[in-house]
Design a protein around this motif. Structure first.
Motif, short mmCIF file in Angstrom:
data_model
loop_
_atom_site.label_atom_id
_atom_site.label_comp_id
_atom_site.label_asym_id
_atom_site.label_seq_id
_atom_site.Cartn_x
_atom_site.Cartn_y
_atom_site.Cartn_z
N THR A 301 0.84 -1.08 -0.01
CA THR A 301 0.12 -0.11 0.05
C THR A 301 0.75 1.38 0.41
OG1 THR A 301 -0.06 0.20 2.35
CG2 THR A 301 -1.95 -1.02 0.71
N PRO A 302 0.57 2.09 -0.71
CA PRO A 302 -0.63 2.12 -1.26
C PRO A 302 -0.51 1.71 -2.79
CG PRO A 302 1.02 4.77 -1.60
CD PRO A 302 1.79 2.88 -0.57
N VAL A 303 -2.33 0.75 -2.39
CA VAL A 303 -2.47 0.54 -3.75
C VAL A 303 -2.62 0.72 -5.22
CG1 VAL A 303 -3.19 -1.89 -5.02
CG2 VAL A 303 -2.68 -1.81 -2.75
N MET A 304 -1.57 1.78 -5.88
CA MET A 304 -2.41 2.64 -6.78
C MET A 304 -1.08 2.57 -7.79
SD MET A 304 -2.49 5.83 -4.69
CE MET A 304 -2.96 7.01 -6.18
N PRO A 305 -1.84 0.97 -9.13
CA PRO A 305 -1.21 0.60 -10.45
C PRO A 305 -1.59 2.17 -11.46
CG PRO A 305 -3.28 0.00 -10.39
CD PRO A 305 -2.98 0.74 -8.87
N SER A 306 -0.51 2.52 -12.54
CA SER A 306 -0.91 3.05 -13.60
C SER A 306 -2.03 2.83 -14.03
CB SER A 306 0.68 3.30 -13.97
OG SER A 306 0.74 2.74 -14.67
N LYS A 307 -2.97 4.25 -15.02
CA LYS A 307 -3.47 4.07 -15.37
C LYS A 307 -3.73 2.26 -16.46
CE LYS A 307 -7.25 6.75 -17.97
NZ LYS A 307 -7.13 5.46 -19.67
N THR A 308 -2.58 3.13 -17.11
CA THR A 308 -2.37 1.84 -18.73
C THR A 308 -2.36 0.55 -18.11
OG1 THR A 308 -0.25 3.40 -19.69
CG2 THR A 308 -0.53 0.85 -20.32
N PHE A 309 -2.12 -0.09 -16.78
CA PHE A 309 -2.64 -0.98 -16.50
C PHE A 309 -3.88 -1.38 -15.24
CE2 PHE A 309 2.23 -1.00 -16.88
CZ PHE A 309 2.51 -2.68 -17.12
N ARG A 310 -4.51 0.06 -15.18
CA ARG A 310 -5.56 -0.46 -14.36
C ARG A 310 -6.31 -0.46 -15.76
NH1 ARG A 310 -9.29 3.65 -11.19
NH2 ARG A 310 -9.51 2.48 -9.35
N ASP A 311 -6.33 0.04 -16.76
CA ASP A 311 -7.37 0.00 -17.62
C ASP A 311 -7.57 -1.47 -18.40
OD1 ASP A 311 -8.32 2.86 -17.50
OD2 ASP A 311 -7.45 3.51 -19.35
N LYS A 312 -5.75 -2.36 -18.17
CA LYS A 312 -6.59 -3.54 -18.57
C LYS A 312 -7.27 -4.66 -17.56
CE LYS A 312 -1.15 -3.33 -20.84
NZ LYS A 312 -0.26 -4.20 -20.51
N PHE A 313 -7.26 -4.34 -15.90
CA PHE A 313 -7.90 -4.89 -15.49
C PHE A 313 -9.46 -4.27 -15.32
CE2 PHE A 313 -3.60 -6.72 -14.68
CZ PHE A 313 -3.36 -7.33 -14.12
N LYS A 314 -9.96 -3.26 -15.63
CA LYS A 314 -10.94 -2.95 -15.42
C LYS A 314 -12.13 -3.31 -15.66
CE LYS A 314 -11.62 0.26 -19.65
NZ LYS A 314 -11.73 1.10 -20.48
N ASP A 315 -12.15 -4.31 -16.24
CA ASP A 315 -13.66 -5.04 -16.41
C ASP A 315 -13.82 -6.72 -16.02
OD1 ASP A 315 -14.57 -3.16 -18.12
OD2 ASP A 315 -13.65 -4.03 -19.73
N LYS A 316 -12.67 -7.05 -15.13
CA LYS A 316 -11.77 -7.88 -14.83
C LYS A 316 -12.87 -8.22 -13.53
CE LYS A 316 -9.04 -8.63 -17.83
NZ LYS A 316 -8.95 -10.25 -19.06
N VAL A 317 -13.55 -9.04 -13.44
CA VAL A 317 -14.74 -9.15 -11.88
C VAL A 317 -13.83 -11.15 -11.34
CG1 VAL A 317 -16.75 -11.00 -11.33
CG2 VAL A 317 -16.36 -9.06 -13.22
N TYR A 318 -13.82 -10.61 -10.23
CA TYR A 318 -12.83 -11.45 -9.39
C TYR A 318 -13.46 -12.54 -8.25
CZ TYR A 318 -8.90 -10.10 -10.86
OH TYR A 318 -7.49 -9.54 -11.93
N ASN A 319 -13.62 -13.90 -7.98
CA ASN A 319 -14.05 -14.29 -7.42
C ASN A 319 -13.73 -13.75 -5.56
OD1 ASN A 319 -14.90 -16.40 -8.77
ND2 ASN A 319 -13.10 -16.98 -9.23
N ILE A 320 -14.57 -13.52 -4.85
CA ILE A 320 -14.05 -12.83 -3.23
C ILE A 320 -14.27 -14.01 -2.87
CG2 ILE A 320 -14.74 -11.38 -1.84
CD1 ILE A 320 -16.61 -9.91 -3.70
N PRO A 321 -12.69 -13.92 -1.93
CA PRO A 321 -12.86 -15.36 -0.76
C PRO A 321 -14.02 -15.09 0.11
CG PRO A 321 -10.78 -13.71 -1.42
CD PRO A 321 -11.71 -12.52 -1.71
N GLU A 322 -13.79 -16.48 0.46
CA GLU A 322 -14.89 -16.99 1.79
C GLU A 322 -15.28 -16.91 3.10
OE1 GLU A 322 -17.25 -20.20 0.93
OE2 GLU A 322 -17.73 -19.64 -1.21
N PHE A 323 -15.37 -15.96 3.67
CA PHE A 323 -15.27 -15.60 5.07
C PHE A 323 -16.85 -15.35 5.83
CE2 PHE A 323 -14.81 -13.04 8.75
CZ PHE A 323 -13.94 -13.45 9.30
N ASP A 324 -17.03 -16.48 6.70
CA ASP A 324 -18.13 -15.71 7.85
C ASP A 324 -17.57 -15.82 9.08
OD1 ASP A 324 -20.10 -16.86 9.60
OD2 ASP A 324 -20.52 -18.08 7.81
N LYS A 325 -18.51 -14.83 9.60
CA LYS A 325 -17.81 -13.98 10.49
C LYS A 325 -18.02 -15.51 11.89
CE LYS A 325 -18.76 -9.72 11.66
NZ LYS A 325 -18.36 -8.13 12.03
N GLU A 326 -18.93 -16.81 11.39
CA GLU A 326 -18.67 -17.67 12.68
C GLU A 326 -17.05 -18.53 12.99
OE1 GLU A 326 -21.18 -20.86 11.34
OE2 GLU A 326 -23.08 -19.50 11.99
#
Length: 616
Positions: A301-326
């Protein structure tokens, strides 16, 4: 017990290798870098370029892995930057170095080991460092005051480069007056700057501070951690940036400028030049072998990629890690406190997507910088007709992207400790091209690896104190196979240690109180505390990786696992508490103790009676 080497016993370098025979060495280290940010790692371990979470990109590191050996089961020896880097530079586990966290240590105790750059300098190498070192070592100067101990012959500090205007972001601290406090400063390509306070000395942020931060966050699409003092007008403003667009293009980020400094140095062979730090320095000498260390900032951190690389990832959808408060109900108290530092589960779904997406984009940006630096290094070696060795460590430890509900490190979990390592040699004999090694390796291995490459004979009895192996010996199958890896840290969630085998992860608190001795050090006081109290009091955790690879279910207190937990506790405790543990009062010159009640416990073998291993 292993004999500790002191500076006074540093052996003379008498080997037959000539200066021309010794390879140039490039050691690259990143910060908070997950192994699964590398496509080559995912291909080797999962059979797909994507991580478990989704899309990643690492063409430069993929290429390097194809040229050498990829170590897929690398683990740091402390999931925090300072203690991890201390282990890398000394070849010693935290319990043999006496450094367990972010305490400043010094080089005066008589157990003080020689660092890897010092050894290579003694072997005739010109040793040069660039960027983040992170080894919090001090030495008393002639005035009697503590000053930084830099073990490289020449070191180009990122802060010195920033001071001359070369940065995308930096921090400033004003110590006195009505404007006292800390602030972020960001720079744009046209030279304009934007700054805002993250805290005030009087603990009272002004309305103008809050508004200045809001405007910048909106402009750069900044995502902040949910933790910290967020109440408007009070305390500090959260300064952990988990996502956003960089104000600069890739080549003008902090790590981009680090590359420029590296290029300028390589291009100044046998001559003086003015560096980005603003001073005139001597370039490397052509007739000397070279060790270059580059400590990149990304993807910390700070996690701030440049616009060039951020644009390459802008449409990607990720699997969010599972976590349960239990899961918290089964976590040890110290790990619950660790979770409460960040609490990613409180983020909105779209924020979690940005958090993951920007992190991997930042890693991809860093990959491009590593590729450029490696190409420049190889070009220099070709021009000078020199062989080379390249060691890429991704990173000093790893990082959680929501696993265990965290965006953090500092814990015993896989995502705090698992890293990827790539080793390349020009002749391919030391590190064969395209080889994948799945055996356990540890960060204490890096020092003996580079010492061996420089010509040192690690079988010399003077090196028996080293905890690590030469990675070339691991790759060739000549090194003894580890059946476990270990680590320890005292930061964030009290002193705790961990032992990981193929099938199990066990962790526990190591010391009843703090692990930074100050007054009246006594290594025998409560040294066996973690071995004698109940598993519950020791904050023990056990994860059965056969059925719980994501480490979500602590079974240490379950009846059918209790004997197994006790077995692993004894093994881990004997190693980190009884096999030559150093506890030093770093406020004194030479006040320390070493425990000896279980010498030889660290034999790399894990013996568990099959009758106490639950069936699955």
């Amino acid at each position: 017990m292993k004999k500790l080497l002191t500076t006074l016993s540093l052996p003379l370098y008498t080997m037959a290798m000539t200066a021309q025979d010794k390879p140039d060495i490039l050691w690259i280290l990143t910060d908070d870098h997950r192994a699964d940010a590398l496509e080559c790692f995912n291909m080797a371990t999962r059979g797909t370029k994507e991580s478990r979470l989704g899309y990643v990109s690492s063409p430069a590191l993929n290429k390097l892995a194809s040229e050498g050996v990829l170590f897929t089961a690398s683990y740091c020896n402390s999931p925090g930057s300072a203690p991890s880097r201390a282990s890398m530079h000394t070849g010693l586990y935290p319990h043999h170095r006496g450094v367990y966290g972010f305490e400043y240590f010094h080089v005066h105790p008589d157990f003080n080991p020689v660092t890897m750059p010092e050894y290579l300098s003694k072997a005739g190498y010109n040793t040069t460092g660039f960027g983040k070192l992170g080894v919090r070592s001090k030495i008393k100067n002639k005035s009697g005051k503590d000053s930084n101990f830099i073990m490289y012959d020449t070191f180009f500090n990122t802060k010195d480069i920033e001071a001359n205007g070369y940065f995308d972001w930096t921090t400033e601290k004003i110590w006195k007056g009505e404007d006292a406090g800390g602030k972020y400063v960001f720079q744009y390509p046209d030279g304009s700057r934007y700054e805002y306070y993250t805290d005030r000395k009087d603990s009272q942020l002004r309305e103008s501070d809050i508004e200045a931060a809001r405007k910048f966050h909106e402009k750069q699409d900044i995502l902040l951690s949910y933790t910290g003092k967020r109440q408007k007008g009070k305390g500090g403003y959260p300064n952990t940036i988990l996502g956003g667009e960089n104000t600069m293009p890739t080549e003008r980020t902090n790590d981009g400028y680090l590359n420029q400094e590296f290029y300028g140095y390589l291009d100044s062979m046998n001559k003086k030049y003015k560096s980005l730090t603003g001073v005139t320095v001597d370039g490397p000498a052509d007739d000397e072998p070279q060790l270059y260390y580059i400590g990149y900032h990304f993807p910390h951190t700070p996690v701030m990629p440049s616009k060039t690389f951020r644009d390459k990832f802008k449409d990607k959808v990720y699997n969010i890690p599972e976590f349960d408060k239990e899961e918290l109900a089964k976590m040890p108290k110290q790990i619950v406190r660790w979770y409460e530092k960040t609490m990613v589960d409180k983020m909105k779904t779209e924020e979690k997507q940005q958090f993951i997406r920007d992190y991997y984009a930042f890693c991809a940006m860093g990959d491009s910088l590593i590729g450029a630096a490696v190409d420049k290094f190889k070009e220099s070696c070709r021009k000078r007709n020199r062989e080379y060795v390249i060691l890429i460590v991704c990173g000093d430890h790893s990082w959680h992207l929501g696993e265990q509900g965290a965006c953090n490190k500092f814990a015993a979990y896989e995502q705090s400790n698992h890293t990827a390592v790539i080793a390349v040699s020009s002749g391919k004999k030391r590190f064969p091209a395209g080889k994948v090694v799945n055996d356990f390796v540890e960060h204490v291995d890096f020092m003996p690896t580079l010492m061996s490459a420089a010509g040192y004979n690690l079988n010399d009895k003077k090196f028996y104190y080293l905890d690590g192996y030469d990675l070339a010996a691991v790759a060739s199958g000549k090194a003894k196979k580890r059946q476990y890896v270990i680590g320890e840290i005292n930061h964030v969630c009290r002193p705790h240690a961990m032992i990981r085998t193929k099938d199990f992860l066990f962790t526990m608190r190591t010391r009843k109180d703090g692990a930074i001795p100050t007054m009246g050090v006594d290594a025998n006081k409560d040294m066996k505390w973690a071995l004698d109290v109940s598993l519950e009091e020791a904050d023990a955790a056990l994860y059965d990786l056969r059925v719980d690879p994501l480490e979500r279910n602590n079974v240490a207190y379950e009846k059918k696992y209790r004997k197994l937990a006790e077995c692993l506790r004894k093994k881990l405790g004997n190693i980190v508490l009884g096999d030559g543990r150093i506890e030093c009062n770093w406020q004194k010159t030479n006040e320390y103790n070493r425990s000896t009640f279980a010498l030889g416990a660290d034999d790399k073998v894990i013996e568990i009676d099959e009758s106490i291993i639950p069936e699955i």
